[in-house]
Design a protein around this motif. Structure first.
Motif, PDB file in Angstrom:
ATOM      1  N   UNK A  86      33.665   4.075 -35.584  1.00 23.70           N
ATOM      2  CA  UNK A  86      32.888   3.784 -34.376  1.00 23.70           C
ATOM      3  C   UNK A  86      31.990   2.571 -34.539  1.00 23.70           C
ATOM      4  N   UNK A  87      32.179   1.824 -35.630  1.00 17.54           N
ATOM      5  CA  UNK A  87      31.254   0.740 -35.951  1.00 17.54           C
ATOM      6  C   UNK A  87      31.205  -0.332 -34.872  1.00 17.54           C
ATOM      7  N   UNK A  88      32.372  -0.717 -34.341  1.00 22.32           N
ATOM      8  CA  UNK A  88      32.404  -1.776 -33.333  1.00 22.32           C
ATOM      9  C   UNK A  88      31.702  -1.343 -32.053  1.00 22.32           C
ATOM     10  N   UNK A  89      31.942  -0.099 -31.645  1.00 23.22           N
ATOM     11  CA  UNK A  89      31.306   0.418 -30.432  1.00 23.22           C
ATOM     12  C   UNK A  89      29.783   0.459 -30.612  1.00 23.22           C
ATOM     13  N   UNK A  90      29.340   0.934 -31.767  1.00 26.98           N
ATOM     14  CA  UNK A  90      27.904   1.008 -32.042  1.00 26.98           C
ATOM     15  C   UNK A  90      27.296  -0.384 -32.087  1.00 26.98           C
ATOM     16  N   UNK A  91      27.997  -1.316 -32.731  1.00 20.97           N
ATOM     17  CA  UNK A  91      27.490  -2.683 -32.830  1.00 20.97           C
ATOM     18  C   UNK A  91      27.320  -3.305 -31.454  1.00 20.97           C
ATOM     19  N   UNK A  92      28.298  -3.110 -30.589  1.00 22.24           N
ATOM     20  CA  UNK A  92      28.193  -3.665 -29.231  1.00 22.24           C
ATOM     21  C   UNK A  92      27.041  -3.032 -28.461  1.00 22.24           C
ATOM     22  N   UNK A  93      26.855  -1.725 -28.638  1.00 22.39           N
ATOM     23  CA  UNK A  93      25.779  -1.028 -27.925  1.00 22.39           C
ATOM     24  C   UNK A  93      24.413  -1.523 -28.379  1.00 22.39           C
ATOM     25  N   UNK A  94      24.248  -1.718 -29.689  1.00 16.99           N
ATOM     26  CA  UNK A  94      22.968  -2.177 -30.215  1.00 16.99           C
ATOM     27  C   UNK A  94      22.743  -3.648 -29.902  1.00 16.99           C
ATOM     28  N   UNK A  95      23.789  -4.450 -30.034  1.00 19.86           N
ATOM     29  CA  UNK A  95      23.657  -5.899 -29.822  1.00 19.86           C
ATOM     30  C   UNK A  95      23.213  -6.231 -28.406  1.00 19.86           C
ATOM     31  N   UNK A  96      23.548  -5.366 -27.457  1.00 19.84           N
ATOM     32  CA  UNK A  96      23.177  -5.623 -26.068  1.00 19.84           C
ATOM     33  C   UNK A  96      21.670  -5.695 -25.873  1.00 19.84           C
ATOM     34  N   UNK A  97      20.913  -5.116 -26.797  1.00 21.83           N
ATOM     35  CA  UNK A  97      19.460  -5.114 -26.685  1.00 21.83           C
ATOM     36  C   UNK A  97      18.792  -6.140 -27.592  1.00 21.83           C
ATOM     37  N   UNK A  98      19.580  -6.890 -28.356  1.00 27.48           N
ATOM     38  CA  UNK A  98      18.996  -7.863 -29.270  1.00 27.48           C
ATOM     39  C   UNK A  98      18.589  -9.130 -28.530  1.00 27.48           C
ATOM     40  N   UNK A  99      17.389  -9.604 -28.812  1.00 22.96           N
ATOM     41  CA  UNK A  99      16.916 -10.851 -28.230  1.00 22.96           C
ATOM     42  C   UNK A  99      17.838 -11.993 -28.646  1.00 22.96           C
ATOM     43  N   UNK A 100      18.082 -12.965 -27.761  1.00 21.36           N
ATOM     44  CA  UNK A 100      18.961 -14.087 -28.132  1.00 21.36           C
ATOM     45  C   UNK A 100      18.562 -14.776 -29.423  1.00 21.36           C
ATOM     46  N   UNK A 101      17.269 -14.744 -29.771  1.00 20.81           N
ATOM     47  CA  UNK A 101      16.810 -15.417 -30.986  1.00 20.81           C
ATOM     48  C   UNK A 101      17.346 -14.761 -32.249  1.00 20.81           C
ATOM     49  N   UNK A 102      17.669 -13.466 -32.214  1.00 22.21           N
ATOM     50  CA  UNK A 102      18.160 -12.776 -33.406  1.00 22.21           C
ATOM     51  C   UNK A 102      19.558 -12.197 -33.224  1.00 22.21           C
ATOM     52  N   UNK A 103      20.137 -12.371 -32.041  1.00 18.18           N
ATOM     53  CA  UNK A 103      21.438 -11.768 -31.739  1.00 18.18           C
ATOM     54  C   UNK A 103      22.517 -12.221 -32.726  1.00 18.18           C
ATOM     55  N   UNK A 104      22.627 -13.523 -32.960  1.00 15.82           N
ATOM     56  CA  UNK A 104      23.695 -14.056 -33.806  1.00 15.82           C
ATOM     57  C   UNK A 104      23.574 -13.564 -35.235  1.00 15.82           C
ATOM     58  N   UNK A 105      22.362 -13.600 -35.784  1.00 16.29           N
ATOM     59  CA  UNK A 105      22.170 -13.175 -37.170  1.00 16.29           C
ATOM     60  C   UNK A 105      22.386 -11.680 -37.323  1.00 16.29           C
ATOM     61  N   UNK A 106      21.980 -10.895 -36.349  1.00 15.89           N
ATOM     62  CA  UNK A 106      22.180  -9.446 -36.404  1.00 15.89           C
ATOM     63  C   UNK A 106      23.663  -9.117 -36.458  1.00 15.89           C
ATOM     64  N   UNK A 107      24.446  -9.727 -35.590  1.00 12.69           N
ATOM     65  CA  UNK A 107      25.885  -9.450 -35.567  1.00 12.69           C
ATOM     66  C   UNK A 107      26.566  -9.978 -36.833  1.00 12.69           C
ATOM     67  N   UNK A 108      26.092 -11.081 -37.354  1.00 13.20           N
ATOM     68  CA  UNK A 108      26.708 -11.632 -38.562  1.00 13.20           C
ATOM     69  C   UNK A 108      26.552 -10.675 -39.730  1.00 13.20           C
ATOM     70  N   UNK A 109      25.360 -10.150 -39.907  1.00 11.81           N
ATOM     71  CA  UNK A 109      25.126  -9.226 -41.003  1.00 11.81           C
ATOM     72  C   UNK A 109      25.884  -7.919 -40.801  1.00 11.81           C
ATOM     73  N   UNK A 110      25.901  -7.439 -39.567  1.00  9.23           N
ATOM     74  CA  UNK A 110      26.597  -6.181 -39.300  1.00  9.23           C
ATOM     75  C   UNK A 110      28.105  -6.331 -39.485  1.00  9.23           C
ATOM     76  N   UNK A 111      28.663  -7.426 -38.991  1.00  7.87           N
ATOM     77  CA  UNK A 111      30.108  -7.641 -39.123  1.00  7.87           C
ATOM     78  C   UNK A 111      30.520  -7.836 -40.579  1.00  7.87           C
ATOM     79  N   UNK A 112      29.620  -8.374 -41.405  1.00  5.87           N
ATOM     80  CA  UNK A 112      29.935  -8.535 -42.826  1.00  5.87           C
ATOM     81  C   UNK A 112      30.210  -7.185 -43.466  1.00  5.87           C
ATOM     82  N   UNK A 113      29.548  -6.133 -42.969  1.00  3.42           N
ATOM     83  CA  UNK A 113      29.773  -4.782 -43.473  1.00  3.42           C
ATOM     84  C   UNK A 113      30.979  -4.146 -42.789  1.00  3.42           C
ATOM     85  N   UNK A 114      31.025  -4.238 -41.479  1.00  2.63           N
ATOM     86  CA  UNK A 114      32.077  -3.567 -40.719  1.00  2.63           C
ATOM     87  C   UNK A 114      33.463  -4.083 -41.086  1.00  2.63           C
ATOM     88  N   UNK A 115      33.582  -5.383 -41.300  1.00  2.00           N
ATOM     89  CA  UNK A 115      34.877  -5.980 -41.594  1.00  2.00           C
ATOM     90  C   UNK A 115      35.227  -5.962 -43.079  1.00  2.00           C
TER      91      UNK A 115
END
Length: 243
Positions: A86-115
């Motif tokens: 469920x990692x991708x679904x959770x990541x999308x749900x959480x990322x929707x609330x991330x401020x644009x200033x940290x959105x890219x870095x948050x997804x980068x770190x999360x995807x490094x684990x998920x992938x």
């Protein structure tokens, strides 16, 4: 006499017309002011969700502490319970609330684990059990502390106490995460903690730990992830290097 009466009637009519014109101008001005005021005013919602025992208030640019605490718990629980399937679904749900200033870095770190192939094939399961939720009004930060349990077929179960720290803002009636990090232990890093740590270590206090009124513009975009929130998940060397 008829001429004089007609003249008086004309004068009264002119006075009445002037009075009605002035009244219409005043009414028009008042109506314009009311329209502008309505357009610039947004409703404040007061609700009591079934999972809370206190009412929460949400306005266009603010919310009360109960709402911010419940939102912080929601985000921390999603992140702390990320699973391979469920990692991708959770990541999308959480990322929707991330401020644009940290959105890219948050997804980068999360995807490094998920992938990471080790994470996918190990069957690792993360479970976060929150125990306390605290809110610091000066910095608008929520601290969610609890036990993070990682179960994996590759090794024994691991359990440790972690704290998820979130900076939460309300913009246009919806919450945004402007700062996000995690660290081991139950000691939350409040303003007082950072002041003492700065005096002891000689390091400057991070902008996100300063009171909101003292921060520089767009300061929270600076180093929003001093530590990763996903560090307890087993990863391969390649993924660790990427982080």
């Amino acid at each position: 006499m008829n001429f004089k009466n007609a003249l008086r009637s004309m004068e009264r009519l002119q006075s009445l017309s002037i009075g009605m014109l002035a009244s219409n101008v005043i009414m028009a001005g008042g109506l314009t002011y009311a329209i502008v005021a309505i357009n610039n005013t947004h409703e404040r919602l007061v609700i009591i969700p079934p999972h809370l025992d206190a009412q929460v208030e949400v306005a266009w640019s603010s919310a009360n502490r109960e709402y911010l605490k419940s939102f912080g718990l929601y985000v921390a629980t999603l992140v702390g319970n990320i699973q391979p399937k469920s990692s991708t679904v959770v990541l999308d749900a959480v990322s929707a609330f991330m401020d644009p200033a940290i959105y890219t870095e948050f997804r980068r770190q999360a995807l490094a684990i998920i992938q990471d192939p080790v994470f996918k094939t190990s069957g690792a399961v993360m479970t976060f059990q929150p125990s306390t939720i605290q809110f610091e009004s000066e910095t608008s930060r929520v601290f969610v502390t609890g036990s993070l349990i990682t179960k994996s077929g590759l090794s024994q179960d691991k359990q440790k106490t972690v704290t998820y720290e979130l900076g939460v803002r309300i913009r246009e009636g919806r919450p945004w995460v402007s700062h996000f990090t995690s660290y081991e232990g139950s000691v939350i890093r409040t303003v007082a903690w950072h002041i003492n740590n700065s005096a002891r270590e000689g390091q400057p206090i991070p902008q996100h730990a300063l009171p909101v009124s003292m921060r520089a513009p767009k300061a929270e975009a600076e180093n929003p992830f001093p530590q990763t929130a996903f560090e307890s998940v087993p990863v391969s060397e390649d993924a660790s290097d990427e982080r």
